[in-house]
Structure formats: C-alpha cells, structure tokens
Design a protein around this motif. Structure first.
Motif, PDB file in Angstrom:
ATOM      1  N   ALA A  42       0.820  -1.222   0.000  1.00  0.00           N
ATOM      2  CA  ALA A  42       0.000   0.000   0.000  1.00  0.00           C
ATOM      3  C   ALA A  42       0.850   1.267   0.000  1.00  0.00           C
ATOM      4  CB  ALA A  42      -0.908  -0.007   1.222  1.00  0.00           C
ATOM      5  N   LEU A  43       2.156   1.133   0.237  1.00  0.00           N
ATOM      6  CA  LEU A  43       2.992   2.322   0.400  1.00  0.00           C
ATOM      7  C   LEU A  43       3.592   2.785  -0.922  1.00  0.00           C
ATOM      8  CD1 LEU A  43       4.803   1.245   3.686  1.00  0.00           C
ATOM      9  CD2 LEU A  43       2.912   2.884   3.448  1.00  0.00           C
ATOM     10  N   ALA A  44       3.471   4.108  -1.160  1.00  0.00           N
ATOM     11  CA  ALA A  44       4.086   4.677  -2.359  1.00  0.00           C
ATOM     12  C   ALA A  44       5.583   4.889  -2.137  1.00  0.00           C
ATOM     13  CB  ALA A  44       3.413   5.999  -2.700  1.00  0.00           C
ATOM     14  N   GLY A  45       6.019   4.867  -0.878  1.00  0.00           N
ATOM     15  CA  GLY A  45       7.441   5.045  -0.593  1.00  0.00           C
ATOM     16  C   GLY A  45       7.692   4.939   0.903  1.00  0.00           C
ATOM     17  N   VAL A  46       8.967   4.718   1.249  1.00  0.00           N
ATOM     18  CA  VAL A  46       9.325   4.551   2.655  1.00  0.00           C
ATOM     19  C   VAL A  46      10.533   5.425   2.979  1.00  0.00           C
ATOM     20  CG1 VAL A  46      10.184   2.917   4.394  1.00  0.00           C
ATOM     21  CG2 VAL A  46       8.462   2.184   2.743  1.00  0.00           C
ATOM     22  N   CYS A  47      10.426   6.204   4.043  1.00  0.00           N
ATOM     23  CA  CYS A  47      11.568   6.972   4.553  1.00  0.00           C
ATOM     24  C   CYS A  47      12.168   6.148   5.680  1.00  0.00           C
ATOM     25  CB  CYS A  47      11.092   8.330   5.064  1.00  0.00           C
ATOM     26  SG  CYS A  47      12.377   9.251   5.928  1.00  0.00           S
ATOM     27  N   ALA A  48      13.298   5.494   5.415  1.00  0.00           N
ATOM     28  CA  ALA A  48      13.939   4.687   6.451  1.00  0.00           C
ATOM     29  C   ALA A  48      14.841   5.597   7.273  1.00  0.00           C
ATOM     30  CB  ALA A  48      14.746   3.563   5.811  1.00  0.00           C
ATOM     31  N   THR A  49      14.584   5.668   8.565  1.00  0.00           N
ATOM     32  CA  THR A  49      15.371   6.542   9.425  1.00  0.00           C
ATOM     33  C   THR A  49      15.439   5.923  10.814  1.00  0.00           C
ATOM     34  OG1 THR A  49      15.586   8.818  10.248  1.00  0.00           O
ATOM     35  CG2 THR A  49      13.335   7.993  10.024  1.00  0.00           C
ATOM     36  N   ASP A  50      15.968   6.692  11.776  1.00  0.00           N
ATOM     37  CA  ASP A  50      15.976   6.219  13.162  1.00  0.00           C
ATOM     38  C   ASP A  50      15.032   7.126  13.945  1.00  0.00           C
ATOM     39  OD1 ASP A  50      16.373   5.483  15.740  1.00  0.00           O
ATOM     40  OD2 ASP A  50      18.564   5.732  15.728  1.00  0.00           O
ATOM     41  N   LEU A  51      13.811   6.654  14.158  1.00  0.00           N
ATOM     42  CA  LEU A  51      12.790   7.487  14.804  1.00  0.00           C
ATOM     43  C   LEU A  51      13.118   7.783  16.263  1.00  0.00           C
ATOM     44  CD1 LEU A  51       9.620   5.745  13.271  1.00  0.00           C
ATOM     45  CD2 LEU A  51      10.515   7.999  12.651  1.00  0.00           C
ATOM     46  N   THR A  52      14.084   7.058  16.842  1.00  0.00           N
ATOM     47  CA  THR A  52      14.441   7.300  18.245  1.00  0.00           C
ATOM     48  C   THR A  52      15.450   8.445  18.370  1.00  0.00           C
ATOM     49  OG1 THR A  52      16.340   5.809  18.350  1.00  0.00           O
ATOM     50  CG2 THR A  52      14.175   4.821  18.681  1.00  0.00           C
ATOM     51  N   ASP A  53      15.994   8.888  17.235  1.00  0.00           N
ATOM     52  CA  ASP A  53      16.981   9.977  17.223  1.00  0.00           C
ATOM     53  C   ASP A  53      16.272  11.191  16.605  1.00  0.00           C
ATOM     54  OD1 ASP A  53      18.964  11.775  16.510  1.00  0.00           O
ATOM     55  OD2 ASP A  53      20.381  10.241  15.859  1.00  0.00           O
ATOM     56  N   THR A  54      15.697  12.042  17.450  1.00  0.00           N
ATOM     57  CA  THR A  54      14.811  13.102  16.953  1.00  0.00           C
ATOM     58  C   THR A  54      15.472  14.011  15.909  1.00  0.00           C
ATOM     59  OG1 THR A  54      13.476  13.006  18.955  1.00  0.00           O
ATOM     60  CG2 THR A  54      13.321  15.037  17.684  1.00  0.00           C
ATOM     61  N   PRO A  55      16.689  14.575  16.159  1.00  0.00           N
ATOM     62  CA  PRO A  55      17.262  15.465  15.141  1.00  0.00           C
ATOM     63  C   PRO A  55      17.475  14.752  13.803  1.00  0.00           C
ATOM     64  CG  PRO A  55      18.454  15.661  17.225  1.00  0.00           C
ATOM     65  CD  PRO A  55      17.514  14.515  17.380  1.00  0.00           C
ATOM     66  N   ARG A  56      17.979  13.514  13.882  1.00  0.00           N
ATOM     67  CA  ARG A  56      18.234  12.782  12.636  1.00  0.00           C
ATOM     68  C   ARG A  56      16.923  12.453  11.916  1.00  0.00           C
ATOM     69  NH1 ARG A  56      20.413   6.708  11.582  1.00  0.00           N
ATOM     70  NH2 ARG A  56      19.483   6.687   9.513  1.00  0.00           N
ATOM     71  N   ALA A  57      15.934  11.974  12.692  1.00  0.00           N
ATOM     72  CA  ALA A  57      14.643  11.613  12.078  1.00  0.00           C
ATOM     73  C   ALA A  57      13.997  12.837  11.438  1.00  0.00           C
ATOM     74  CB  ALA A  57      13.724  11.003  13.129  1.00  0.00           C
ATOM     75  N   LEU A  58      14.073  13.974  12.133  1.00  0.00           N
ATOM     76  CA  LEU A  58      13.458  15.189  11.571  1.00  0.00           C
ATOM     77  C   LEU A  58      14.158  15.598  10.279  1.00  0.00           C
ATOM     78  CD1 LEU A  58      12.723  17.452  14.687  1.00  0.00           C
ATOM     79  CD2 LEU A  58      11.057  16.415  13.116  1.00  0.00           C
ATOM     80  N   GLY A  59      15.489  15.503  10.279  1.00  0.00           N
ATOM     81  CA  GLY A  59      16.252  15.866   9.082  1.00  0.00           C
ATOM     82  C   GLY A  59      15.905  14.943   7.919  1.00  0.00           C
ATOM     83  N   ASP A  60      15.912  13.635   8.188  1.00  0.00           N
ATOM     84  CA  ASP A  60      15.619  12.650   7.129  1.00  0.00           C
ATOM     85  C   ASP A  60      14.197  12.810   6.602  1.00  0.00           C
ATOM     86  OD1 ASP A  60      18.126  11.575   7.470  1.00  0.00           O
ATOM     87  OD2 ASP A  60      17.445   9.788   8.586  1.00  0.00           O
ATOM     88  N   MET A  61      13.245  12.969   7.520  1.00  0.00           N
ATOM     89  CA  MET A  61      11.834  13.052   7.087  1.00  0.00           C
ATOM     90  C   MET A  61      11.562  14.373   6.372  1.00  0.00           C
ATOM     91  SD  MET A  61       9.595  11.183  10.080  1.00  0.00           S
ATOM     92  CE  MET A  61      10.060  12.241  11.424  1.00  0.00           C
ATOM     93  N   ASP A  62      12.179  15.438   6.848  1.00  0.00           N
ATOM     94  CA  ASP A  62      12.029  16.752   6.202  1.00  0.00           C
ATOM     95  C   ASP A  62      12.475  16.652   4.736  1.00  0.00           C
ATOM     96  OD1 ASP A  62      12.658  19.360   5.215  1.00  0.00           O
ATOM     97  OD2 ASP A  62      12.754  20.130   7.262  1.00  0.00           O
ATOM     98  N   ALA A  63      13.669  16.078   4.526  1.00  0.00           N
ATOM     99  CA  ALA A  63      14.187  15.962   3.154  1.00  0.00           C
ATOM    100  C   ALA A  63      13.274  15.065   2.313  1.00  0.00           C
ATOM    101  CB  ALA A  63      15.606  15.387   3.194  1.00  0.00           C
ATOM    102  N   PHE A  64      12.828  13.958   2.898  1.00  0.00           N
ATOM    103  CA  PHE A  64      11.959  13.012   2.181  1.00  0.00           C
ATOM    104  C   PHE A  64      10.635  13.677   1.784  1.00  0.00           C
ATOM    105  CE2 PHE A  64       8.781   9.647   1.955  1.00  0.00           C
ATOM    106  CZ  PHE A  64       9.425   8.632   1.261  1.00  0.00           C
ATOM    107  N   CYS A  65      10.035  14.380   2.740  1.00  0.00           N
ATOM    108  CA  CYS A  65       8.733  15.027   2.480  1.00  0.00           C
ATOM    109  C   CYS A  65       8.851  16.062   1.368  1.00  0.00           C
ATOM    110  CB  CYS A  65       8.196  15.688   3.744  1.00  0.00           C
ATOM    111  SG  CYS A  65       7.677  14.513   4.990  1.00  0.00           S
ATOM    112  N   ARG A  66       9.940  16.828   1.400  1.00  0.00           N
ATOM    113  CA  ARG A  66      10.119  17.855   0.369  1.00  0.00           C
ATOM    114  C   ARG A  66      10.352  17.204  -0.996  1.00  0.00           C
ATOM    115  NH1 ARG A  66      10.542  22.838   3.001  1.00  0.00           N
ATOM    116  NH2 ARG A  66      11.023  22.568   5.208  1.00  0.00           N
TER     117      ARG A  66
END
Ligand SMILES: Nc1ncnc2c1ncn2[C@@H]1O[C@H](COP(=O)(O)OP(=O)(O)OP(=O)(O)O)[C@@H](O)[C@H]1O
Ligand SMILES: [Mg+2]
Length: 425
Positions: A42-66
């Motif tokens: 069902a997924l059009a894509g996956v952002c693989a990150t470390d959700l337990t590391d807030t700064p890293r997860a935010l950086g990865d997800m921010d780039a992915f979302c954009r």
C-alpha cells in the motif's frame, strides 16, 4: 504516516484508498522488513530513518517530504506523536502544537496539561522507586485501590491496580530498601512499581522511555472511550464507545461496544470532555483517542488518558460499522487541512470481544465459530507462547458482531466468544 505498523494501519490504508491519497511511511529499516505484505504493497514510498533519534529523524523526514511533495503528516504510533508534531511544524503543514505534544505521549506531562486546563482527571503523584511510591501515596492520600503505571507505555503494559499503599499485602513486607529509617514497602506495591518500571525501551524501535512511575487515585465506574477529530483547532466529536475490561490487579480490555448505551446528554458530556482533553494535549489538526470513567451515580466523567492517534483494538471498524463514520478518513482529512467527515450516516451497533487465555502457556488450538452477523480473527498461530493475562499482549483473537442495537451486538459477540475454543499446553 509516522510508523503505521499498529492496529490503525490497515484502516488508514483503506481510508487513503477511498480518498485517493498516496501513503508514505517513516520507519526503521528492520521494522519495515517485518511489515505485512498488504502494508508494504500500500505504500508509495518509505523513509527509512531512526525514529528514536529526533534530530536525525526530523532531518531525514524533512528531506523526504520535500522530495516527494508530501501534503500532510499523520501521527500513528503513540510514542512518536510528538515527532509528528515537530515535523509538521517544520514543514509548515497542518499538525499539532509541538510545545504541548509530549503531553500526549508522557502521562506525567499529560497530568500537568490536564491540571492546567482544569480537566477532571484522577489525582496523581510521581515516584522513582517503591520506597518513594509508598511515601508519596500515603502522604498525598491517594487512597485505595491505587493505580500504578509507567509514565510512558500503552496496551495496559505495566499497569496494576493494588489495594492501596499499605493494603492487605502489608504482611508480606519486603524489608527496608533504603536503611533502617525507611518504611517497609508492602510487597503488593513493590511488585507493582517493579512492573511499571520494567520497560526501559519501547518495542520495536528501541525508543528510550521515561521510567518514572505514576501513582493515581482509582476512579470507579463504567469505562468509555471517545475520539475527537480536530481540524484547524476546531474539535469535531466522534461516537462514544463503551469499554469492558478485566477486574482485579490487571485491567485488560475485553471488548468495546458502539453505541455506548449512555443517555444522550451524558454522551454529549463525554464528547465535550474528550474534545477538551484533546485540545489540552495540543491536538490541532488530527485525531485523539480519549478514555474516561464515570463514577456510579454521577454524570461527571474523569479522563484516564488521551493519545494523539487513532484508536487501536479495531475500534475504527466498530465505530464505522455502527455509525458509518470512518475515523481513519477523518484523520487523514484533518492532517491534510480538509474538513473532516464526522456526520453519522447510520444508526446500527457493533461490538468486539477479545479472546484471552485463563493463564499463560503455549497455544495449541483455537477456533472461533462463524455466526451470521459476526466475523472472527485469530491473532496467534498454534505453537506461539502466550504470556500470563497481565496486558493486551495475551490476546489470542477477537470477534466483531454487528446488529441493530448495542445489546444485540454485545450479546452476539459474547455468544461467539463463549463458544470459541482456546486450548493451551
Ligand atoms: N486512575 C484510574 N482509575 C481507574 N482505573 C484505571 C485508572 N488508570 C488506569 N485504569 C485502568 O487501567 C487501564 C489501563 O490504563 P491506561 O489506559 O492508563 O494504560 P495504557 O497502557 O495506556 O492502556 P491502553 O493503551 O490499553 O489504553 C484503563 O483502561 C483502566 O481500566
Ligand atoms: Mg488506556
């Protein structure tokens, strides 16, 4: 969707399909490997990150979302709902208030947020260990029974209801843990505190948890849940659902029924309070699942907790079967900045019952009979070890029944559950 692996995932997938929305997941690589096939597909894509590391997860997800031009952030997994609020804020998308969002994850901050908003809730205190729990529960007169729970957890994991700080367990005293002057901690309270502190990291991402213990006054009476969709800061109440749980030390949800059977004015009181609780923990664009108890002979609900996420326990299915309202559709609409569809389109009823073992062991065989108007689902395969019935992880399966009235739906689901066979070795 920030970690859609929980119970609500399948309802979000269905809802996205109906709305013509593409879904992307943020998760850990190894957690994604364990996703069921229907979720992967069902997924059009996956952002693989470390959700337990807030700064890293935010950086990865921010780039992915954009990169993918994403239009909304849907919080799913309760412990990451504050992360969803931070991400939406950073991207300028509709989301929850990041300054309050931790209160929807941490029950100590939730208690503070409820107190600040004047929301009726159990009186509470915090302890770091059993001796402190004994001291503060007595000093603050939290009464008996007494509820002991982890600051951060779900599924009733580590939640115990004990007689009181020094109830009948007192003769089994464990001795003085902090020198001769410290009071003896009754065994019942000491083991409840140990149970609440056992989770230092959350499964399956390894997120570090607050291991402080919450002590709460026990609120007697019937238990209900009520979800609230909030869009642009405006709260839209959803139907009230009656909840059944086990009695005694461990409170495991055994079933839910919609409609709740409460008189209409009390339904509105519960909906109003659930909406206030959602707003108090910063829900502004999204959904909240709120649990309340109503002491017998009163019309004053007390909020036990609220989470900034869809409900678990197949409640999306139960509520939609009874009322025609899809909470998952409403949640996606809210996080996309749209007006949520919350108007009921039918007045039917639905009830879910969970199959629990009498004690722990290895599951040998399970069968759920097929009655018209019901459908059952087995959660565990034969050969699986089943833990002692102390939290929701012991559930073996469930049955959902639909009928015209709540009593009929509950009765039908109970009949199927009673005729189901669970053999343990
Ligand atoms: N203060 C209280 N008074 C009475 N009962 C309580 C209280 N706190 C918790 N309970 C009982 O214990 C159950 C689990 O507690 P709580 O909801 O706080 O934990 P949880 O782990 O977040 O649960 P879940 O995720 O299953 O909803 C509640 O549904 C309720 O039956
Ligand atoms: Mg709960």
């Amino acid at each position: 969707m920030i970690e859609p692996m929980g119970n609500a995932g399948r309802f979000l997938v269905e809802a996205a399909d109906r709305l013509g929305v593409r879904l992307y997941a943020a998760t850990h690589k190894d957690v994604h490997e364990g996703y069921p096939q229907w979720l992967r597909a069902a997924l059009a894509g996956v952002c693989a990150t470390d959700l337990t590391d807030t700064p890293r997860a935010l950086g990865d997800m921010d780039a992915f979302c954009r990169q993918h031009g994403l239009a909304g952030v849907a919080p799913c997994f309760e412990l990451f709902t504050p992360l969803a609020a931070l991400l939406a804020d950073r991207l300028g998308l509709p989301g929850n208030d990041p300054r309050l969002a931790r209160a929807a994850r941490n029950k100590i901050e939730m208690g503070e947020a409820f107190a600040a908003a004047g929301i009726p809730a159990p009186r509470w205190a915090v302890a770091h260990d059993a001796a402190e729990a004994y001291r503060v529960a007595r000093a603050q007169g939290l009464g008996r029974p007494l509820v002991v729970k982890p600051a951060e957890q779900g599924g009733s994991w580590g939640v115990s209801v004990v007689d009181g700080p020094d109830g009948s367990d007192a003769q089994h005293a464990t001795g003085a843990p902090h020198g001769p002057e410290a009071p003896e901690v009754p065994e019942g309270l000491a083991s409840a505190v140990a149970a609440a502190r056992q989770f230092t990291h959350a499964h399956p991402h390894g997120l570090e948890l607050d291991t402080r213990v919450l002590l709460q006054e026990y609120i007697p009476g019937g238990e209900y849940s009520c979800d609230t969709v909030v869009a642009g800061g405006v709260a839209y109440p959803l139907p009230v659902v009656a909840k059944d749980t086990t009695e005694g030390r461990y409170r495991i949800e055994t079933g839910h029924t919609c409609p709740s059977g409460l008189p209409e004015p009390l339904v509105r009181t519960v909906q109003h309070l659930a909406a206030r609780a959602a707003l108090a923990v910063g829900v502004r664009n999204g959904i909240a699942h709120t649990e309340v108890k109503i002491p017998p002979g009163t019309e004053t609900p007390y909020v036990i907790e609220t989470g900034a996420r869809l409900p678990g326990d197949n409640l999306c299915e139960v509520v939609e079967a009874a009322t025609g309202v899809s909470e998952a559709v409403a949640h996606l609409q809210a996080v996309l900045g749209r007006l949520p569809d919350t108007v009921p389109s039918r007045t039917a009823a639905a009830s879910i019952r969970f199959l629990l073992p009498e004690r722990g062991g290895v599951l040998r065989r399970v069968s759920i009979p097929d009655l018209p108007g019901t459908h059952g689902e087995v959660h565990l395969a034969p050969g699986t070890p089943v833990p002692e019935p102390a939290d929701s992880s012991c559930r073996i399966g469930h049955v959902v029944a639909r009928a015209e009235t709540a009593d009929q739906a509950r009765g039908l689901a109970e009949r199927v559950a009673a005729r189901s066979r669970v053999e343990m070795g």
